[in-house]
Design an enzyme around this catalytic site. Sequence first.
Site, PDB file in Angstrom:
ATOM      1  N   GLY A  37      -9.661   4.483  -6.401  1.00 55.02           N
ATOM      2  CA  GLY A  37      -8.356   3.820  -6.521  1.00 55.02           C
ATOM      3  C   GLY A  37      -7.308   4.427  -5.608  1.00 55.02           C
ATOM      4  N   VAL A  38      -6.092   4.519  -6.137  1.00 53.67           N
ATOM      5  CA  VAL A  38      -4.964   4.975  -5.327  1.00 53.67           C
ATOM      6  C   VAL A  38      -5.138   6.451  -4.944  1.00 53.67           C
ATOM      7  CG1 VAL A  38      -3.368   5.591  -7.222  1.00 53.67           C
ATOM      8  CG2 VAL A  38      -2.470   4.691  -5.076  1.00 53.67           C
ATOM      9  N   ASP A  39      -5.750   7.242  -5.814  1.00 57.22           N
ATOM     10  CA  ASP A  39      -5.988   8.667  -5.533  1.00 57.22           C
ATOM     11  C   ASP A  39      -6.850   8.824  -4.275  1.00 57.22           C
ATOM     12  OD1 ASP A  39      -6.085  11.434  -5.856  1.00 57.22           O
ATOM     13  OD2 ASP A  39      -7.576  11.387  -7.450  1.00 57.22           O
ATOM     14  N   TYR A  80      -8.049   3.636 -15.484  1.00 54.15           N
ATOM     15  CA  TYR A  80      -7.703   4.156 -16.816  1.00 54.15           C
ATOM     16  C   TYR A  80      -7.383   3.062 -17.848  1.00 54.15           C
ATOM     17  CZ  TYR A  80      -7.815   9.089 -15.381  1.00 54.15           C
ATOM     18  OH  TYR A  80      -8.209  10.334 -14.969  1.00 54.15           O
ATOM     19  N   THR A 112      -3.007   1.962 -14.829  1.00 55.19           N
ATOM     20  CA  THR A 112      -3.402   0.560 -15.078  1.00 55.19           C
ATOM     21  C   THR A 112      -4.635   0.122 -14.280  1.00 55.19           C
ATOM     22  OG1 THR A 112      -1.928  -0.374 -13.400  1.00 55.19           O
ATOM     23  CG2 THR A 112      -1.030  -0.085 -15.608  1.00 55.19           C
ATOM     24  N   GLY A 113      -5.251   1.059 -13.539  1.00 54.61           N
ATOM     25  CA  GLY A 113      -6.480   0.723 -12.823  1.00 54.61           C
ATOM     26  C   GLY A 113      -7.676   1.159 -13.648  1.00 54.61           C
ATOM     27  N   ASN A 143      -6.070  12.652 -11.488  1.00 54.73           N
ATOM     28  CA  ASN A 143      -6.719  12.983 -12.759  1.00 54.73           C
ATOM     29  C   ASN A 143      -6.404  14.440 -13.078  1.00 54.73           C
ATOM     30  OD1 ASN A 143      -8.751  14.550 -11.222  1.00 54.73           O
ATOM     31  ND2 ASN A 143      -9.483  12.520 -10.643  1.00 54.73           N
ATOM     32  N   ASP A 160       0.859  -1.185   0.000  1.00 52.96           N
ATOM     33  CA  ASP A 160       0.000   0.000   0.000  1.00 52.96           C
ATOM     34  C   ASP A 160       0.899   1.241   0.000  1.00 52.96           C
ATOM     35  OD1 ASP A 160      -1.637   2.127   0.667  1.00 52.96           O
ATOM     36  OD2 ASP A 160      -2.515   1.152   2.433  1.00 52.96           O
TER      37      ASP A 160
END
Length: 180
Positions: free
Chosen positions: A38-40, A131, A128-129, A30, A16
């Site tokens: 996601g990670v954002d 997007y 790669t998530g 973005n 993580d």
Amino acid sequence: MKKQFEDIQIELIQGDITKASVDAIINAANKELIGGGGVDGAIRRAGGPEVVKECDNIRATQGGCPTGSAVITTGGNLFAKHIIHTAGPIWEGGIKDEPTLLSSCYKESLFLAAKNEINSIAFPSISTGIYGYPIKKAAHVALKTIKELAESRHKIPTTIQFILFDDITYNNYVDVLTEL
Ligand code: ADP
């Protein structure tokens, strides 16, 4: 897994990114710098209100972060002192300059880190998530971009981690780095 290119150490770690013990972590943001999933979402939650406030200020003053570029904020409540937010390309089949834009995310993030005297950073797997960028192709762009910067002796952080969330992503990055 670890690999050295010139004086740059690359480390692939499964985990993580919000827990990373580095000077700066990279956020797969973005271009509007509006909180996403996601990670954002994970980074904004862990970083707290200071991070959100600085992102809002950047959006108000410079309109956000165009695809392939990067901006820097505080790390807020994270161990990392800084977050570098970069907007990756949305995968549209490879006909919209996605590899160049993805490579630019890594370059601009590394140059911005160097400009801020940051020596250690951690990347997630950008694009790669949600997007949809194919993982192996994205891993190749990410790792080759860094290898080339190291070999051309650009000033970039000397410790570069990739913190990869799931087995499939981690295994793809290991395969690509092994061959590089
Ligand atoms: P993008 O919109 O750029 O595709 P995502 O956040 O959807 O970004 O996904 C990018 C990658 O980040 C994916 O591999 C996803 O599994 C991963 N990810 C999600 N949460 C975390 C986390 N806390 N730490 C590291 N990677 C994460």
